[in-house]
Design an enzyme around this catalytic site. Sequence first.
Site, PDB file in Angstrom:
ATOM      1  N   HIS A   1      -5.710  -6.150  -2.729  1.00 47.45           N
ATOM      2  CA  HIS A   1      -6.582  -6.265  -1.553  1.00 47.45           C
ATOM      3  C   HIS A   1      -6.789  -7.725  -1.137  1.00 47.45           C
ATOM      4  O   HIS A   1      -7.593  -8.002  -0.259  1.00 47.45           O
ATOM      5  CB  HIS A   1      -7.912  -5.552  -1.814  1.00 47.45           C
ATOM      6  CG  HIS A   1      -7.775  -4.056  -1.832  1.00 47.45           C
ATOM      7  ND1 HIS A   1      -8.811  -3.196  -2.101  1.00 47.45           N
ATOM      8  CD2 HIS A   1      -6.700  -3.257  -1.601  1.00 47.45           C
ATOM      9  CE1 HIS A   1      -8.385  -1.944  -2.036  1.00 47.45           C
ATOM     10  NE2 HIS A   1      -7.102  -1.954  -1.746  1.00 47.45           N
TER      11      HIS A   1
ATOM     12  N   ARG B   1       0.827  -1.206   0.000  1.00 49.96           N
ATOM     13  CA  ARG B   1       0.000   0.000   0.000  1.00 49.96           C
ATOM     14  C   ARG B   1       0.865   1.263   0.000  1.00 49.96           C
ATOM     15  O   ARG B   1       0.536   2.256  -0.641  1.00 49.96           O
ATOM     16  CB  ARG B   1      -0.924  -0.017   1.223  1.00 49.96           C
ATOM     17  CG  ARG B   1      -1.874   1.155   1.267  1.00 49.96           C
ATOM     18  CD  ARG B   1      -3.076   0.865   2.150  1.00 49.96           C
ATOM     19  NE  ARG B   1      -3.997   1.982   2.163  1.00 49.96           N
ATOM     20  CZ  ARG B   1      -4.158   2.794   3.211  1.00 49.96           C
ATOM     21  NH1 ARG B   1      -3.472   2.603   4.322  1.00 49.96           N
ATOM     22  NH2 ARG B   1      -5.015   3.793   3.148  1.00 49.96           N
TER      23      ARG B   1
ATOM     24  N   ASN C   1      -3.735   8.605   4.021  1.00 47.49           N
ATOM     25  CA  ASN C   1      -2.581   7.856   4.502  1.00 47.49           C
ATOM     26  C   ASN C   1      -2.838   7.168   5.822  1.00 47.49           C
ATOM     27  O   ASN C   1      -1.960   6.504   6.361  1.00 47.49           O
ATOM     28  CB  ASN C   1      -1.379   8.792   4.664  1.00 47.49           C
ATOM     29  CG  ASN C   1      -0.658   8.959   3.343  1.00 47.49           C
ATOM     30  OD1 ASN C   1      -0.847   8.189   2.426  1.00 47.49           O
ATOM     31  ND2 ASN C   1       0.170   9.970   3.279  1.00 47.49           N
TER      32      ASN C   1
ATOM     33  N   HIS D   1       0.610   4.301  -2.671  1.00 52.28           N
ATOM     34  CA  HIS D   1       0.412   5.695  -2.281  1.00 52.28           C
ATOM     35  C   HIS D   1       1.570   6.565  -2.731  1.00 52.28           C
ATOM     36  O   HIS D   1       1.375   7.714  -3.127  1.00 52.28           O
ATOM     37  CB  HIS D   1       0.216   5.809  -0.766  1.00 52.28           C
ATOM     38  CG  HIS D   1      -1.184   5.493  -0.340  1.00 52.28           C
ATOM     39  ND1 HIS D   1      -1.830   6.148   0.684  1.00 52.28           N
ATOM     40  CD2 HIS D   1      -2.072   4.589  -0.811  1.00 52.28           C
ATOM     41  CE1 HIS D   1      -3.054   5.666   0.824  1.00 52.28           C
ATOM     42  NE2 HIS D   1      -3.220   4.707  -0.063  1.00 52.28           N
TER      43      HIS D   1
HETATM   44  C1  HEM Z   1      -8.401   0.913  -6.788  1.00 56.21           C
HETATM   45  C2  HEM Z   1      -8.371   1.866  -5.895  1.00 56.21           C
HETATM   46  C3  HEM Z   1      -8.037   1.626  -4.455  1.00 56.21           C
HETATM   47  C4  HEM Z   1      -8.746   2.064  -3.390  1.00 56.21           C
HETATM   48  C5  HEM Z   1      -9.994   2.910  -3.434  1.00 56.21           C
HETATM   49  C6  HEM Z   1      -8.094   1.570  -2.211  1.00 56.21           C
HETATM   50  C7  HEM Z   1      -8.518   1.825  -0.920  1.00 56.21           C
HETATM   51  C8  HEM Z   1      -8.001   1.217   0.200  1.00 56.21           C
HETATM   52  C9  HEM Z   1      -8.478   1.419   1.546  1.00 56.21           C
HETATM   53  C10 HEM Z   1      -9.569   2.385   1.964  1.00 56.21           C
HETATM   54  C11 HEM Z   1      -7.784   0.602   2.366  1.00 56.21           C
HETATM   55  C12 HEM Z   1      -7.947   0.417   3.865  1.00 56.21           C
HETATM   56  C13 HEM Z   1      -7.004   1.281   4.638  1.00 56.21           C
HETATM   57  C14 HEM Z   1      -7.286   1.207   6.113  1.00 56.21           C
HETATM   58  O1  HEM Z   1      -8.448   1.118   6.497  1.00 56.21           O
HETATM   59  O2  HEM Z   1      -6.323   1.239   6.900  1.00 56.21           O
HETATM   60  C15 HEM Z   1      -6.859  -0.120   1.536  1.00 56.21           C
HETATM   61  C16 HEM Z   1      -5.983  -1.055   2.001  1.00 56.21           C
HETATM   62  C17 HEM Z   1      -4.992  -1.623   1.221  1.00 56.21           C
HETATM   63  N1  HEM Z   1      -4.723  -1.334  -0.102  1.00 56.21           N
HETATM   64 FE1  HEM Z   1      -5.901  -0.315  -1.348  1.00 56.21          FE
HETATM   65  N2  HEM Z   1      -7.010   0.838  -2.581  1.00 56.21           N
HETATM   66  C18 HEM Z   1      -6.929   0.846  -3.945  1.00 56.21           C
HETATM   67  C19 HEM Z   1      -5.946   0.271  -4.705  1.00 56.21           C
HETATM   68  C20 HEM Z   1      -4.830  -0.356  -4.195  1.00 56.21           C
HETATM   69  C21 HEM Z   1      -3.658  -0.715  -4.943  1.00 56.21           C
HETATM   70  C22 HEM Z   1      -3.432  -0.387  -6.406  1.00 56.21           C
HETATM   71  C23 HEM Z   1      -2.817  -1.334  -4.081  1.00 56.21           C
HETATM   72  C24 HEM Z   1      -1.439  -1.878  -4.325  1.00 56.21           C
HETATM   73  C25 HEM Z   1      -0.995  -2.293  -5.494  1.00 56.21           C
HETATM   74  C26 HEM Z   1      -3.493  -1.400  -2.809  1.00 56.21           C
HETATM   75  C27 HEM Z   1      -3.012  -2.037  -1.697  1.00 56.21           C
HETATM   76  C28 HEM Z   1      -3.654  -2.077  -0.480  1.00 56.21           C
HETATM   77  C29 HEM Z   1      -3.233  -2.934   0.630  1.00 56.21           C
HETATM   78  C30 HEM Z   1      -2.125  -3.974   0.588  1.00 56.21           C
HETATM   79  C31 HEM Z   1      -4.063  -2.628   1.704  1.00 56.21           C
HETATM   80  C32 HEM Z   1      -4.025  -3.232   3.123  1.00 56.21           C
HETATM   81  C33 HEM Z   1      -3.228  -2.322   4.031  1.00 56.21           C
HETATM   82  C34 HEM Z   1      -3.096  -2.843   5.452  1.00 56.21           C
HETATM   83  O3  HEM Z   1      -3.374  -4.004   5.718  1.00 56.21           O
HETATM   84  O4  HEM Z   1      -2.678  -2.046   6.295  1.00 56.21           O
HETATM   85  N3  HEM Z   1      -4.699  -0.769  -2.904  1.00 56.21           N
HETATM   86  N4  HEM Z   1      -7.002   0.275   0.222  1.00 56.21           N
HETATM   87  C1  NAG Z   2       1.852   6.926   9.569  1.00 55.84           C
HETATM   88  C2  NAG Z   2       1.390   8.304   9.604  1.00 55.84           C
HETATM   89  O1  NAG Z   2       2.156   9.234   9.498  1.00 55.84           O
HETATM   90  N1  NAG Z   2       0.082   8.472   9.740  1.00 55.84           N
HETATM   91  C3  NAG Z   2      -0.521   9.765   9.820  1.00 55.84           C
HETATM   92  C4  NAG Z   2      -1.645   9.853   8.816  1.00 55.84           C
HETATM   93  O2  NAG Z   2      -2.377  11.046   9.003  1.00 55.84           O
HETATM   94  C5  NAG Z   2      -2.915  11.234  10.319  1.00 55.84           C
HETATM   95  C6  NAG Z   2      -3.705  12.533  10.312  1.00 55.84           C
HETATM   96  O3  NAG Z   2      -4.770  12.445   9.429  1.00 55.84           O
HETATM   97  C7  NAG Z   2      -1.803  11.275  11.346  1.00 55.84           C
HETATM   98  O4  NAG Z   2      -2.344  11.418  12.640  1.00 55.84           O
HETATM   99  C8  NAG Z   2      -1.011  10.000  11.266  1.00 55.84           C
HETATM  100  O5  NAG Z   2       0.088  10.046  12.121  1.00 55.84           O
END
Ligand code: HEM
Ligand code: NAG
Length: 326
Positions: free
Chosen positions: A195, A64, A96, A68
């Site tokens: 995902h 992720r 983020n 980003h």
């Molecule tokens: C298509 C559009 C995408 C949207 C709208 C999206 C949105 C999100 C959101 C909202 C989360 C949850 C974050 C959280 O609640 O902490 C997430 C997690 C994640 N996304 Fe996406 N994402 C997208 C595409 C991608 C792409 C292109 C990648 C990597 C190639 C990716 C990799 C990940 C991974 C690995 C997680 C899990 C992170 C964790 O476990 O902390 N995503 N994404």
């Molecule tokens: C890892 C990191 O820097 N997270 C930041 C993401 O943004 C929030 C504010 O929206 C910060 O509080 C977190 O520290």
Amino acid sequence: MKGSLSLFMFCIVVVFGISIGGCNGGELKKNFYKKSCPQAEQIVQNITWKHVASNPTLPAKFLRMHFHDCFVRGCDASVLVDSTANNTAEKDAIPNKSLAGFDVIDEIKTQLETTCPGIVSCADIITLAARDSVSFQFNKSVWGVQLGRRDGNISRASEALANIPSPFFNFTTLRQAFANKNLTLHDLVVLSGAHTIGVGHCNFFSNRLYNFTGKGDADPTLNSTYAATLKTKCTSLSDNTTTVEMDPGSSLSFDNHYFTILKQREGLFQSDAALLTNNGASNIVDEMLTSSKFFTEFGQSIKSMGAIGVLTGSSGEIRKKCPVIN
Ligand code: HEM
Ligand SMILES: CC(=O)N[C@H]1CO[C@H](CO)[C@@H](O)[C@@H]1O
Ligand SMILES: *[C@@H]1O[C@H](CO)[C@@H](O)[C@H](O)[C@H]1NC(C)=O
Ligand SMILES: *[C@@H]1O[C@H](CO)[C@@H](O)[C@H](O)[C@H]1NC(C)=O
Ligand SMILES: *[C@@H]1O[C@H](CO)[C@@H](O)[C@H](O)[C@H]1NC(C)=O
Ligand SMILES: *[C@@H]1O[C@H](CO)[C@@H](O)[C@H](O)[C@H]1NC(C)=O
Ligand SMILES: *[C@@H]1O[C@H](CO)[C@@H](O)[C@H](O)[C@H]1NC(C)=O
Ligand SMILES: *[C@@H]1O[C@H](CO)[C@@H](O)[C@H](O)[C@H]1NC(C)=O
Ligand SMILES: *[C@@H]1O[C@H](CO)[C@@H](O)[C@H](O)[C@H]1NC(C)=O
Ligand SMILES: *[C@@H]1O[C@H](CO)[C@@H](O)[C@H](O)[C@H]1NC(C)=O
Ligand SMILES: *[C@@H]1O[C@H](CO)[C@@H](O)[C@H](O)[C@H]1NC(C)=O
């Protein structure tokens, strides 16, 4: 100095020889550090694997982080920069939320600066850490990476908000967000397969459980059995601390199972479900149900993602510390 001189000579040759492209000083390539820092890739892999061995959630964090980074100003490690008194950096933007793994990046950078100072960019470290962390479960590299990125010197929270697609996006806005980065419909579907690992916070999807159209209703496109399960975990609309696995039961395993649950209408976010609302996208989802196809295509698409807006040659800088512009 020596580097700039040979770059200059290279440019002369290009300009007066066969004029291939502009001369902004090179492009990404495999084994970029073969001569300048032969141990670079092994150092990144070793440190990454050491950490993944004790923290299996790290691959999701790095994958992720790479996404980003690349979607904001290109893959230039702008995601790693700390905010300062006069600048709120990408890290502190709302999209983020819950990014992690920064400490591991710093450990890798410290080791690389000891072994070959000023050579390996933070942007390449993120790219390698994403690949290597996901690869740990296979004990081999699961996709090839091109290197030679340089680090940017700007990081703005507002740009993260403007460029990172939202989990509430529909198919049209998702496709546009990817097109803005020169990524195709194919890339959108394939990369959404990321995902298959990791977790999401309740507040990114609980509207689908409790108040989808403002009438206290659920999203009709979400599997109702699954919605009932999710409601036991995310008990209110305002819960922004609980996380759930995006690919339940398989969220630590990088595989094509995301596409299987997507077909069962168990994609967690509206942005996941949106991939079934377009015929072209839906056909690609079906293709990804073949495991070998998913791995091949993911390798291709993440290579394209890793090339977004990169700084190469003499552009940008090699940061000394990843969280701080030189
Ligand atoms: C298509 C559009 C995408 C949207 C709208 C999206 C949105 C999100 C959101 C909202 C989360 C949850 C974050 C959280 O609640 O902490 C997430 C997690 C994640 N996304 Fe996406 N994402 C997208 C595409 C991608 C792409 C292109 C990648 C990597 C190639 C990716 C990799 C990940 C991974 C690995 C997680 C899990 C992170 C964790 O476990 O902390 N995503 N994404
Ligand atoms: C890892 C990191 O820097 N997270 C930041 C993401 O943004 C929030 C504010 O929206 C910060 O509080 C977190 O520290
Ligand atoms: C990486 O780890 C292996 C196995 O632990 C070790 O043999 C090798 O020397 C390490 N390489 C580097 C460059 O750190
Ligand atoms: C931002 O603040 C730093 C000190 O924290 C200062 O060195 C720098 O010049 C400032 N930059 C701008 C653009 O104001
Ligand atoms: C991982 O791969 C290396 C070499 O590629 C091999 O020596 C080692 O035994 C493998 N480890 C496991 C657990 O399979
Ligand atoms: C998608 O979202 C955009 C922005 O919210 C909206 O303008 C558009 O009408 C939506 N498209 C569809 C097909 O719902
Ligand atoms: C997309 O491609 C166009 C045309 O080649 C180029 O001008 C633009 O900079 C690219 N955008 C990104 C984000 O790479
Ligand atoms: C559901 O959404 C509507 C319209 O946005 C809002 O008026 C209502 O308060 C919401 N219900 C809850 C429980 O938040
Ligand atoms: C979570 O919600 C609470 C209460 O609404 C709020 O104070 C807090 O800032 C939110 N936290 C995050 C990370 O959004
Ligand atoms: C909902 O999920 C169940 C099992 O998880 C599955 O058997 C069923 O087919 C799904 N329903 C739809 C409409 O996909
Ligand atoms: C950032 O780098 C560009 C060139 O890559 C340079 O023109 C600019 O002055 C730098 N800005 C800062 C704040 O260092």
